[in-house]
Scaffold this active site. Sequence first.
Site: not given
Ligand code: PGA
Length: 244
Positions: A65, A134, A136, A141
């Site tokens: 992304d 959450n 995702h 999402e």
């Molecule tokens: P993080 O993000 O590794 O910074 O916790 C993971 C994500 O949002 O996929």
Amino acid sequence: MLVADDYEAMSGAAAELVAGQLREKPDSVFLVPTGTTPLGMYRRLAAMHREEGVSFARATFFNLDEYLGLPADHPASYHAYMEENFYSRVDVDTARVHVPRGAAPEPEAECERYEAAIRDAGGADLCVLGIGRNGHIGFNEPGAPLSSRTRVVRLSESTREVNAVDFEGGLAPESAITVGMTTILESRTALLLASGANKAAAVAAAIDGKVSEAVPASALRRHGRATFIIERVAAWRLTRNTGV
Ligand code: PGA
């Protein structure tokens, strides 16, 4: 599923899996994540390159992304993250490194181009993923259709707040380009990493809960060749061994 004692153990196991994929197939195609979780894995991979001669030169990398509207040279862009934390430290062939162009004048066309580039590369051999609080994966999402491909998405308020740390004085951008659920699930193998106690609820929902579009990471349980490497502090809410 592997529960790793700590962050270093999780990172080491993840790096081993990536290196194993490269040993088996040096020209592997990878889908790769950003965030704090994979930093240790990238550090390990860079050390394996320096000290053991692991080479990435024939591999192809697609980021999962990028924020919409951010040019590649913006310090909070995922272009910048990948360059700083991985690509500048190993021997990747820059012609085989891909990140969605967040500042593309026609984002929809950029999404189609990106999806086509993954397809033309033969699809991903290994998709490495983090997980959001959450649930995702990439920027898919909660509610992301399982049928989705690379597209522009709106980020949830919670994701924008969590990621605000990278943006001085404001939330993260409203939208992003993300590789879709189908694109992820078509990868021949997948690896999901989770670290930190603040992921425990998402990990439990993904592994113990129902497989549902409401928890995008849960879809990996239908994949067949998905591995979960979970740091112990992120695994404490798991109540049963579902065999993933
Ligand atoms: P993080 O993000 O590794 O910074 O916790 C993971 C994500 O949002 O996929």
